[in-house]
Design a protein around this motif. Structure first.
Motif, PDB file in Angstrom:
ATOM      1  N   ASP A   1       0.838  -1.180   0.000  1.00  0.00           N
ATOM      2  CA  ASP A   1       0.000   0.000   0.000  1.00  0.00           C
ATOM      3  C   ASP A   1       0.889   1.252   0.000  1.00  0.00           C
ATOM      4  OD1 ASP A   1      -2.237   1.740   0.617  1.00  0.00           O
ATOM      5  OD2 ASP A   1      -1.484   1.754   2.663  1.00  0.00           O
ATOM      6  N   GLY A   2       0.643   2.149  -0.942  1.00  0.00           N
ATOM      7  CA  GLY A   2       1.493   3.322  -1.115  1.00  0.00           C
ATOM      8  C   GLY A   2       1.601   4.180   0.138  1.00  0.00           C
ATOM      9  N   ALA A   3       0.474   4.361   0.855  1.00  0.00           N
ATOM     10  CA  ALA A   3       0.491   5.216   2.051  1.00  0.00           C
ATOM     11  C   ALA A   3       1.369   4.610   3.144  1.00  0.00           C
ATOM     12  CB  ALA A   3      -0.927   5.420   2.562  1.00  0.00           C
ATOM     13  N   THR A   4       1.415   3.278   3.195  1.00  0.00           N
ATOM     14  CA  THR A   4       2.240   2.604   4.199  1.00  0.00           C
ATOM     15  C   THR A   4       3.723   2.842   3.906  1.00  0.00           C
ATOM     16  OG1 THR A   4       0.552   0.914   4.407  1.00  0.00           O
ATOM     17  CG2 THR A   4       2.711   0.354   5.273  1.00  0.00           C
ATOM     18  N   LEU A   5       4.096   2.728   2.624  1.00  0.00           N
ATOM     19  CA  LEU A   5       5.489   2.942   2.244  1.00  0.00           C
ATOM     20  C   LEU A   5       5.902   4.386   2.539  1.00  0.00           C
ATOM     21  CD1 LEU A   5       8.130   2.021   0.920  1.00  0.00           C
ATOM     22  CD2 LEU A   5       7.129   2.504  -1.306  1.00  0.00           C
ATOM     23  N   THR A   6       5.043   5.333   2.157  1.00  0.00           N
ATOM     24  CA  THR A   6       5.360   6.746   2.398  1.00  0.00           C
ATOM     25  C   THR A   6       5.526   6.999   3.897  1.00  0.00           C
ATOM     26  OG1 THR A   6       4.054   7.321   0.462  1.00  0.00           O
ATOM     27  CG2 THR A   6       4.601   9.123   1.938  1.00  0.00           C
ATOM     28  N   ALA A   7       4.649   6.382   4.690  1.00  0.00           N
ATOM     29  CA  ALA A   7       4.726   6.570   6.143  1.00  0.00           C
ATOM     30  C   ALA A   7       6.073   6.079   6.675  1.00  0.00           C
ATOM     31  CB  ALA A   7       3.585   5.829   6.826  1.00  0.00           C
ATOM     32  N   GLN A   8       6.546   4.962   6.123  1.00  0.00           N
ATOM     33  CA  GLN A   8       7.844   4.435   6.574  1.00  0.00           C
ATOM     34  C   GLN A   8       8.978   5.376   6.136  1.00  0.00           C
ATOM     35  OE1 GLN A   8       8.874   0.522   5.111  1.00  0.00           O
ATOM     36  NE2 GLN A   8      10.729   0.449   6.348  1.00  0.00           N
ATOM     37  N   GLN A   9       8.869   5.868   4.908  1.00  0.00           N
ATOM     38  CA  GLN A   9       9.916   6.756   4.398  1.00  0.00           C
ATOM     39  C   GLN A   9       9.969   8.072   5.188  1.00  0.00           C
ATOM     40  OE1 GLN A   9       8.320   6.550   0.442  1.00  0.00           O
ATOM     41  NE2 GLN A   9      10.121   5.490  -0.347  1.00  0.00           N
ATOM     42  N   GLN A  10       8.804   8.483   5.704  1.00  0.00           N
ATOM     43  CA  GLN A  10       8.742   9.753   6.446  1.00  0.00           C
ATOM     44  C   GLN A  10       8.839   9.545   7.965  1.00  0.00           C
ATOM     45  OE1 GLN A  10       5.015  11.339   4.998  1.00  0.00           O
ATOM     46  NE2 GLN A  10       6.030  12.481   3.363  1.00  0.00           N
ATOM     47  N   ASP A  11       9.073   8.314   8.372  1.00  0.00           N
ATOM     48  CA  ASP A  11       9.030   7.985   9.799  1.00  0.00           C
ATOM     49  C   ASP A  11      10.284   8.460  10.529  1.00  0.00           C
ATOM     50  OD1 ASP A  11       8.516   6.951  12.252  1.00  0.00           O
ATOM     51  OD2 ASP A  11       8.965   4.885  11.712  1.00  0.00           O
ATOM     52  N   THR A  12      10.241   9.661  11.059  1.00  0.00           N
ATOM     53  CA  THR A  12      11.399  10.173  11.801  1.00  0.00           C
ATOM     54  C   THR A  12      11.305   9.777  13.271  1.00  0.00           C
ATOM     55  OG1 THR A  12      10.159  12.227  11.963  1.00  0.00           O
ATOM     56  CG2 THR A  12      11.911  12.158  10.329  1.00  0.00           C
ATOM     57  N   LYS A  13      10.077   9.424  13.708  1.00  0.00           N
ATOM     58  CA  LYS A  13       9.871   9.119  15.124  1.00  0.00           C
ATOM     59  C   LYS A  13      10.539   7.787  15.510  1.00  0.00           C
ATOM     60  CE  LYS A  13       5.768   8.199  16.958  1.00  0.00           C
ATOM     61  NZ  LYS A  13       4.339   8.357  17.162  1.00  0.00           N
ATOM     62  N   ASP A  14      10.204   6.740  14.761  1.00  0.00           N
ATOM     63  CA  ASP A  14      10.752   5.423  15.098  1.00  0.00           C
ATOM     64  C   ASP A  14      11.976   5.055  14.260  1.00  0.00           C
ATOM     65  OD1 ASP A  14       8.735   5.051  16.976  1.00  0.00           O
ATOM     66  OD2 ASP A  14       7.347   4.343  15.446  1.00  0.00           O
ATOM     67  N   GLY A  15      12.279   5.887  13.272  1.00  0.00           N
ATOM     68  CA  GLY A  15      13.476   5.658  12.463  1.00  0.00           C
ATOM     69  C   GLY A  15      13.398   4.471  11.522  1.00  0.00           C
ATOM     70  N   THR A  16      12.187   4.035  11.159  1.00  0.00           N
ATOM     71  CA  THR A  16      12.094   2.879  10.253  1.00  0.00           C
ATOM     72  C   THR A  16      12.507   3.238   8.823  1.00  0.00           C
ATOM     73  OG1 THR A  16       9.753   3.309   9.910  1.00  0.00           O
ATOM     74  CG2 THR A  16      10.300   1.675  11.583  1.00  0.00           C
ATOM     75  N   TRP A  17      12.693   4.561   8.539  1.00  0.00           N
ATOM     76  CA  TRP A  17      13.156   4.956   7.203  1.00  0.00           C
ATOM     77  C   TRP A  17      14.510   4.321   6.887  1.00  0.00           C
ATOM     78  CZ3 TRP A  17      17.864   7.267   7.125  1.00  0.00           C
ATOM     79  CH2 TRP A  17      18.312   7.900   8.295  1.00  0.00           C
ATOM     80  N   LYS A  18      15.258   3.986   7.937  1.00  0.00           N
ATOM     81  CA  LYS A  18      16.592   3.411   7.713  1.00  0.00           C
ATOM     82  C   LYS A  18      16.506   2.060   7.012  1.00  0.00           C
ATOM     83  CE  LYS A  18      18.518   5.627  11.771  1.00  0.00           C
ATOM     84  NZ  LYS A  18      18.610   5.466  13.214  1.00  0.00           N
ATOM     85  N   ASP A  19      15.358   1.387   7.197  1.00  0.00           N
ATOM     86  CA  ASP A  19      15.196   0.065   6.582  1.00  0.00           C
ATOM     87  C   ASP A  19      14.835   0.143   5.100  1.00  0.00           C
ATOM     88  OD1 ASP A  19      15.609  -0.917   9.121  1.00  0.00           O
ATOM     89  OD2 ASP A  19      13.467  -0.929   9.612  1.00  0.00           O
ATOM     90  N   VAL A  20      14.433   1.335   4.661  1.00  0.00           N
ATOM     91  CA  VAL A  20      14.064   1.488   3.249  1.00  0.00           C
ATOM     92  C   VAL A  20      15.333   1.375   2.416  1.00  0.00           C
ATOM     93  CG1 VAL A  20      13.121   3.068   1.521  1.00  0.00           C
ATOM     94  CG2 VAL A  20      12.089   2.953   3.798  1.00  0.00           C
ATOM     95  N   GLU A  21      15.291   0.546   1.370  1.00  0.00           N
ATOM     96  CA  GLU A  21      16.478   0.378   0.533  1.00  0.00           C
ATOM     97  C   GLU A  21      16.286   1.096  -0.809  1.00  0.00           C
ATOM     98  OE1 GLU A  21      17.590  -3.753   0.337  1.00  0.00           O
ATOM     99  OE2 GLU A  21      17.618  -3.949   2.517  1.00  0.00           O
ATOM    100  N   MET A  22      15.459   0.490  -1.671  1.00  0.00           N
ATOM    101  CA  MET A  22      15.193   1.130  -2.967  1.00  0.00           C
ATOM    102  C   MET A  22      13.677   1.208  -3.132  1.00  0.00           C
ATOM    103  SD  MET A  22      18.072  -0.403  -5.490  1.00  0.00           S
ATOM    104  CE  MET A  22      17.171  -1.854  -5.938  1.00  0.00           C
ATOM    105  N   PHE A  23      13.224   2.141  -3.938  1.00  0.00           N
ATOM    106  CA  PHE A  23      11.776   2.322  -4.094  1.00  0.00           C
ATOM    107  C   PHE A  23      11.495   2.962  -5.446  1.00  0.00           C
ATOM    108  CE2 PHE A  23      13.907   5.591  -1.713  1.00  0.00           C
ATOM    109  CZ  PHE A  23      13.617   6.739  -2.436  1.00  0.00           C
ATOM    110  N   PHE A  24      10.313   2.699  -5.955  1.00  0.00           N
ATOM    111  CA  PHE A  24       9.854   3.405  -7.154  1.00  0.00           C
ATOM    112  C   PHE A  24       8.971   4.536  -6.673  1.00  0.00           C
ATOM    113  CE2 PHE A  24       9.897  -0.892  -9.442  1.00  0.00           C
ATOM    114  CZ  PHE A  24      11.161  -0.663  -9.957  1.00  0.00           C
ATOM    115  N   ILE A  25       9.053   5.628  -7.356  1.00  0.00           N
ATOM    116  CA  ILE A  25       8.235   6.766  -6.954  1.00  0.00           C
ATOM    117  C   ILE A  25       7.886   7.598  -8.194  1.00  0.00           C
ATOM    118  CG2 ILE A  25      10.235   8.172  -6.333  1.00  0.00           C
ATOM    119  CD1 ILE A  25       8.542   9.146  -3.884  1.00  0.00           C
TER     120      ILE A  25
END
Lengths: 520, 314
Positions: free
Chosen positions: A395-419
């Motif tokens: 789900d696109g909103a879930t991916l964006t939320a992870q990419q923008q997640d500064t609170k829990d820092g899960t953005w670090k787990d993002v590797e590559m993405f299409f946008i």
């Protein structure tokens, strides 16, 4: 009193005739309303209206309606070339980049008995973008505005604090340039929502059935040439496949279709197919702060391992051209070549040099069927240089939320993405999202360079087109140098309509210009 | 009977509260920022904060849940984050469409399914029984959305007999009926099979009972025994299944509404999920749950009315 006695057969016959009659009348009815001769146009809208305030509007689903019901000083020209023409303004002087005198057409009236459109309305409409109470999402469109001076009832001067080239490409002709009725908006506490309050365009919003239909009818007070259609019905349908089916069934007159349908439509030739280069850009981003990608050589190896033309051909079968950057070709500053094109041997050498073996990486993206095909082709290409690609759709909103997640820092787990981003017709809106202040907001590659930001700011003020174009090419070169970007495609916007219709769209096909549509 | 009704009503309130709590937990767990979706990419962090504050999204989830329950008691389901419309208005406009679709779907399934079940039970193991059995099993196995897609392509696109999208003009009954035919067909077909199988099994069991044998001994015709005496008893389990079935019909209607681009609770909920529009989602699910509870409650009462043993046991 005697009641008529019906046999079982008579009851069945009566019921059948009633059912057939109901169906038949409705089918005939729908055929009649489908015909453009009936002067009712049924068109798909990307979504339902959310907010018709030029300062806080949602997206193009709002703007398509707004362009038909509001007037601006100028408006976009329909056709293949980006440009503007006068709308509510009788004249507009563009000689001075800091002072733009305008004169309104006298006799342009607001609906709802609010009188004539005046320069006071223009002043109110543009200056309210800076009002904190409005919380204008599109405030940056008017960031350069100093004030609007009123000369008389119909005349005024737009005064800028500094030259702002996008004023005539993406502010004045766009929805941020539309004029709202000061009296009506103030009466409503400064708020415009899904009720436009008062409008001055050729059509007016006559009925809104949420999630179902938006109905526009002719504005009887419109002083300009009478628009062709008595009524325009916009159907909020997010799914283009469903909309295309409705078009084939005769329930819709005009709809946007998926790129994957273009080839089949060309073969059929039963309707007018309008395909326009989109002001959009799709790329594969690499999170440079993920431990797997901190080494530039690894990122560069990925860039060189992907054969973009092959990916695009496999995905769209020739309907779409590969991209060489983020700025779409119709705009100033579009590139025509890559700095680091496909070279698998170079990719292998880079990985060897970096000491990386058996690299396992993942690409994540939203639920887009086309991108899934693209990812699978890339998977095969990366495998050839020894990289294992894991393809993850979500789900696109879930991916964006992870990419923008500064609170829990899960953005670090993002590797590559299409946008994919869509943009206004000015290169400044394309590069806006790659600045340092966008890291973790919309810059998910997390590339940051103060020099790049400064050059980007200068480019938006450069009045010389050639110099400006060169600056944007350089900005894209620098993005590619980071190794965090694999530019994929810009896409197209494709529409189908009856052959009897004179369609009208912006040059990118993003907005249907309803006021300009007519029958042949 | 009075205490039975009170017990069932308390149970219904408990189910609703549980559904709300689960939903709020899910909203908390699922990532996605409603402010980003509502305001778009150009909104600044400050603008998003203003939005969250205005919509009460800056409060902890338990506070939001309690506030929601408080407003619910006043008949307020909240505000749509995207259009700022009252959720109650949106739900009230979508609800009749979905309920009509579910009821018409179930209605035609009952009209066709019950006679098929009776026919099967009257001629057990005959050719017609086997034929009905094969038909019933086949339609049960067919997913309703798949059926919807094929029905749409055949009747709307190829034959152009019926419309492909929408729910018809408000106030234009024939138009609304025309728009209802294909979705109701898709929603109800699987239930024809269920009901036929259920009626057959239940009827065959009832026909073996002593009092039925007594009727036969008195020379009452098979048709009269089946329709007048056995069928009402055989219908008790069917009624219970319909209560549960109405709930699954409502959820089955979601996919069909999407395929036919038909406004209703299903499409409303789907849009709310993708846009993280939590007030609309909670409002929609609450109403769907309420419908489910009411349907179950009504069928429980009907079953108790038909069978005095249930009243005593309850």
């Amino acid at each position: 009193m005697t009641l008529p006695i019906l046999t079982r057969r008579q009851i069945l016959q009566t019921l059948s005739a009633t059912a057939l009659g109901a169906v038949g009348s409705s089918v005939l009815g729908s055929t009649a309303s489908f015909a453009i001769d009936g002067k009712t146009l049924k068109i798909r809208n990307d979504g339902d209206i959310r907010n018709l305030d030029p300062a806080t509007r949602g997206g193009w689903y709002d703007e398509t309606v707004m362009f038909a019901i509001f007037s601006g000083l100028v408006q976009f020209k329909a056709g293949d070339e980006w440009g503007w023409q006068l709308d509510a303004a009788e004249s507009l002087d563009t000689k001075d980049p800091l002072a733009i005198p305008f004169r309104l057409k006298p006799g342009l009236k607001w609906t709802g008995g609010y009188g004539e459109v005046t320069s006071e309305d223009v002043k109110y409409s543009y200056e309210r973008f800076a009002d904190p109470k409005v919380n204008a999402v599109y405030a940056s469109d008017w960031a350069a505005l100093d004030k609007v001076e009123i000369t008389d009832k119909y005349s005024g001067v737009i005064r800028l604090k500094k030259p702002f080239v996008p004023l005539f490409t993406s502010t004045l002709p766009h929805a941020s340039g539309l004029i709202v009725c000061k009296a009506a908006v103030e009466k409503n506490g400064g708020v415009i929502g899904t009720d436009p309050l008062a409008t001055s365009g050729p059509y007016m919003l006559s009925k809104w059935q949420p999630k179902e239909r938006i109905t526009l009818t002719r504005n009887p007070d419109w002083p300009g040439p009478k628009p062709y259609f008595d009524e325009i019905q916009l159907y909020p349908l997010a799914d283009r496949v469903a909309a295309e089916t409705a078009f084939d069934a005769g329930d819709l007159d005009v709809t946007q279709i998926n790129i994957s349908s273009v080839a089949e439509r060309k073969k059929k030739d039963t309707a007018t197919l309008t395909v326009k280069p989109a002001l959009a850009y799709t790329w594969m981003g690499i999170n440079i702060e993920n431990p797997k990608f901190t080494d530039l050589r690894v990122r560069r190896a990925i860039q060189r391992a992907i054969n973009v033309p092959e990916v695009i051909e496999a995905t769209f079968g020739g309907a779409v051209q590969p991209a060489f950057g983020i700025i779409p070709p119709p705009l100033l500053g579009a590139r025509d070549a890559l700095l680091y094109p496909y070279d698998p041997a170079a990719a292998k050498a880079l990985l060897k040099e970096a000491g990386v073996t058996d690299l396992k990486i993942k690409v994540e993206f939203g639920t887009d069927a086309d991108l899934l095909v693209a990812a699978q082709v890339m998977q095969a290409q990366l495998a050839e240089v020894g990289i294992t690609l894991d393809v993850r759709q979500m789900d696109g909103a879930t991916l964006t939320a992870q990419q923008q997640d500064t609170k829990d820092g899960t953005w670090k787990d993002v590797e590559m993405f299409f946008i994919t981003f869509t943009t206004a017709p000015d290169p400044s809106w394309v590069t806006e999202w790659f600045k340092c202040d966008q890291v973790g907001v919309w810059n998910f590659q997390r590339t940051c360079d103060a020099g790049w930001d400064a050059e980007n700011a200068k480019a938006s003020e450069e009045p010389d087109a050639a110099k400006r174009g060169a600056m944007y090419i350089d900005l894209q070169n620098k993005l590619e140098e980071t190794g965090a970007y694999v530019f994929l495609y810009h896409g197209v916007n494709a529409w189908v309509s009856p052959k009897a219709l004179n369609g009208a769209w912006t040059p990118d096909g993003q907005w249907a210009l309803l006021r300009d549509m007519s029958a042949k | 009977m009075g205490s039975y009704v009170i017990r069932q009503a308390c149970l219904a309130v408990g189910v609703l509260l549980t559904a709300i709590i689960i939903l709020f937990c899910l909203i908390y767990l699922v990532p996605g920022d409603p402010a980003t979706v509502a305001l778009g990419p150009r909104a600044s962090a400050e603008q998003k904060d203003v939005f969250r504050q205005a919509m009460g999204l800056d409060q902890p989830i338990p506070v939001q849940a309690v506030r929601f329950l408080g407003n619910l008691l006043k008949g307020d389901l909240g505000t749509d984050l995207l259009t700022r419309q009252p959720v109650l208005t949106l739900v009230a406009s979508a609800l009749p469409r979905t309920v009509t679709l579910a009821l018409v779907g179930l209605g035609w399934a009952l009209i066709v399914g019950i006679p098929l079940g009776c026919l099967s039970a009257l001629r057990p193991n005959s050719g017609i029984d086997r034929l009905i059995g094969v038909f019933s099993t086949s339609v049960i196995a067919l997913p309703s959305f798949l059926l919807a897609i094929y029905a749409l392509i055949l009747f709307a696109v190829v034959l152009r007999w019926l419309p492909a999208m929408g729910a018809g003009e408000p106030g234009d009954i024939p138009d609304q009926i025309t728009h209802l035919i294909l979705p109701a067909f898709a929603v109800g077909l699987g239930w024809v099979g269920y009901i036929a199988r259920l009626v057959r099994a239940s009827l065959l069991e009832t026909l073996q009972e002593n009092h039925i044998r007594t009727y036969r001994a008195f020379g009452v015709s098979d048709m009269r025994i089946t329709l007048r005496f056995a069928l009402p008893i055989a219908m008790i389990p069917v009624v219970a299944v319909i209560g549960v079935g109405l709930g699954s019909l409502l959820s089955g209607a979601v996919l069909v509404e999407v395929v036919f681009s038909r406004p209703g609770l299903g499409s409303l909920a789907l849009q709310a999920v993708t846009s993280r529009n939590s007030p609309v989602l909670v409002g929609t699910v609450l109403v769907t749950t309420l419908l489910y509870v009411v349907a179950n409650f009504a069928t429980d009462l009907l079953a108790a009315f038909l069978d005095p043993r249930i009243r005593k046991e309850g």
